[in-house]
Design a protein around this motif. Structure first.
Motif, PDB file in Angstrom:
ATOM      1  N   LEU A  95       9.991  27.619 -29.895  1.00 54.89           N
ATOM      2  CA  LEU A  95      10.479  28.502 -28.828  1.00 54.89           C
ATOM      3  C   LEU A  95       9.514  28.534 -27.658  1.00 54.89           C
ATOM      4  O   LEU A  95       9.922  28.442 -26.486  1.00 54.89           O
ATOM      5  CB  LEU A  95      10.686  29.911 -29.391  1.00 54.89           C
ATOM      6  N   GLY A  96       8.222  28.662 -27.965  1.00 57.21           N
ATOM      7  CA  GLY A  96       7.235  28.692 -26.892  1.00 57.21           C
ATOM      8  C   GLY A  96       7.183  27.406 -26.110  1.00 57.21           C
ATOM      9  O   GLY A  96       7.086  27.421 -24.866  1.00 57.21           O
ATOM     10  N   TYR A  97       7.263  26.268 -26.793  1.00 52.61           N
ATOM     11  CA  TYR A  97       7.243  24.980 -26.108  1.00 52.61           C
ATOM     12  C   TYR A  97       8.453  24.854 -25.192  1.00 52.61           C
ATOM     13  O   TYR A  97       8.329  24.414 -24.034  1.00 52.61           O
ATOM     14  CB  TYR A  97       7.226  23.834 -27.130  1.00 52.61           C
ATOM     15  N   TYR A  98       9.625  25.249 -25.705  1.00 50.23           N
ATOM     16  CA  TYR A  98      10.841  25.149 -24.888  1.00 50.23           C
ATOM     17  C   TYR A  98      10.729  26.019 -23.644  1.00 50.23           C
ATOM     18  O   TYR A  98      11.062  25.583 -22.532  1.00 50.23           O
ATOM     19  CB  TYR A  98      12.069  25.557 -25.704  1.00 50.23           C
ATOM     20  N   LEU A  99      10.263  27.255 -23.813  1.00 52.76           N
ATOM     21  CA  LEU A  99      10.177  28.187 -22.674  1.00 52.76           C
ATOM     22  C   LEU A  99       9.143  27.742 -21.648  1.00 52.76           C
ATOM     23  O   LEU A  99       9.233  28.136 -20.469  1.00 52.76           O
ATOM     24  CB  LEU A  99       9.842  29.588 -23.170  1.00 52.76           C
ATOM     25  N   SER A 100       8.180  26.923 -22.074  1.00 52.08           N
ATOM     26  CA  SER A 100       7.146  26.471 -21.132  1.00 52.08           C
ATOM     27  C   SER A 100       7.584  25.251 -20.345  1.00 52.08           C
ATOM     28  O   SER A 100       6.881  24.843 -19.389  1.00 52.08           O
ATOM     29  CB  SER A 100       5.861  26.150 -21.895  1.00 52.08           C
ATOM     30  N   LEU A 101       8.728  24.654 -20.698  1.00 51.42           N
ATOM     31  CA  LEU A 101       9.196  23.464 -19.990  1.00 51.42           C
ATOM     32  C   LEU A 101       9.750  23.833 -18.626  1.00 51.42           C
ATOM     33  O   LEU A 101      10.390  24.868 -18.463  1.00 51.42           O
ATOM     34  CB  LEU A 101      10.300  22.765 -20.807  1.00 51.42           C
ATOM     35  N   LYS A 102       9.522  22.983 -17.670  1.00 47.92           N
ATOM     36  CA  LYS A 102       9.994  23.217 -16.296  1.00 47.92           C
ATOM     37  C   LYS A 102      11.346  22.564 -16.074  1.00 47.92           C
ATOM     38  O   LYS A 102      11.640  21.531 -16.636  1.00 47.92           O
ATOM     39  CB  LYS A 102       8.981  22.690 -15.286  1.00 47.92           C
TER      40      LYS A 102
END
Length: 290
Positions: A283-290
């Protein structure tokens, strides 16, 4: 005629093809074929081993020097096939049912798209991929999958009529890992083509190292981000991410991940890896994507 189609990339599928050829021969089918398409593999030993597939009666091996992508290689196999019914199997799967092909042949009357599912064999509790696959095993019976047939579909093991594949080929925009099967399931629902789930599993027993699985997961999340609008409603992670965004919590969560992400990743790479940390990392990786 029945065509068994196996896309492969750096997977030795000699034993898989041998097992399928033996079952096909035992069924005394009027006509059948096995086609293995190598999608630009880079492992020389695997390439050499798979070239021996030509020696198995009924099998044809096709090697592409360049990587076409996960969707395009399946469409390519359809063009190569002669059968009216096509069985797709991932190259890293294992035949675990003595009547595997017979069950599919008998299921042809049920519909144009039949998904057989998969089971998990082997693995250790320090392997993240094994833990991830094992956790979902309790939800993989045909009875449960038929409750939401379009959202519980995977390309690892299914039978489909040639007509459906010609009318609804895989979307070749999906070149990298992840979600080409989810999107195809959505297309089937949009076009009103049913998916019938049966218990006719193959075995998943090859688990990459934790570091490789995380790389693959990150690639899949980038795919999800790229096609987030098309996949809306078909991904639990998207549902959570959208809820955080609606409640204006996305920036906070992304900020926390920037601070804690590396620590989480180290935990996932260790022998103490666990699924809760993995879900948070995703979830964190996805939310950090631009």
């Amino acid at each position: 005629m029945l065509s068994i189609l196996i896309p492969t990339y750096n997977d030795d599928c000699y034993e898989l093809v041998q097992a399928l050829a033996l079952q096909a021969k035992a069924l005394n089918l009027a006509d059948w074929e096995i086609i293995v398409a190598d999608d630009g593999s880079t492992d020389g030993q695997v390439i050499a081993r798979n070239k021996n597939l030509q020696d198995i009666p009924g099998c044809r091996f096709v090697r592409n020097n360049d990587n076409m992508g996960r969707a395009a290689i399946r469409n390519f196999l359809v063009e190569q096939a002669r059968g009216e019914y096509l069985i797709f199997i991932d190259a890293d799967m294992k035949i675990c049912e003595p009547n595997y092909l017979k069950r599919y042949v008998m299921a042809q009357a049920l519909g144009n798209v039949i998904y057989g599912g998969y089971i998990v064999q082997g693995g250790t509790k320090t392997n993240l991929r094994f833990l991830y696959e094992k956790q979902g095993e309790k939800n993989r019976s045909a009875q449960l999958r038929n409750n939401q047939p379009y959202k519980d579909f995977h390309t690892s093991n299914f039978m489909v009529s040639r007509k459906v594949m010609k009318d609804l080929p895989f979307d070749e925009r999906f070149r990298h890992y992840g979600y080409e099967d989810v999107f195809w399931g959505k297309q089937l629902e949009v076009y009103g083509e049913s998916i019938v789930h049966i218990d006719n599993p193959v075995a998943f027993c090859t688990f990459e190292q934790n570091s490789d699985f995380i790389i693959k997961t990150e690639e899949g999340l980038r795919t999800l981000r790229l096609f987030r609008n098309e996949l809306k409603g078909y991904s639990p992670l998207l549902k959570v991410a959208d809820k955080l965004e609606r409640n204006k919590l996305k920036p906070l969560f992304a900020c926390i991940f920037r601070v804690m992400g590396k620590r989480l990743k180290r935990l996932l790479l260790s022998k103490h890896t666990n699924l809760l940390a993995f879900q948070i990392y995703k979830l964190g990786y996805y939310l950090s994507l631009k």
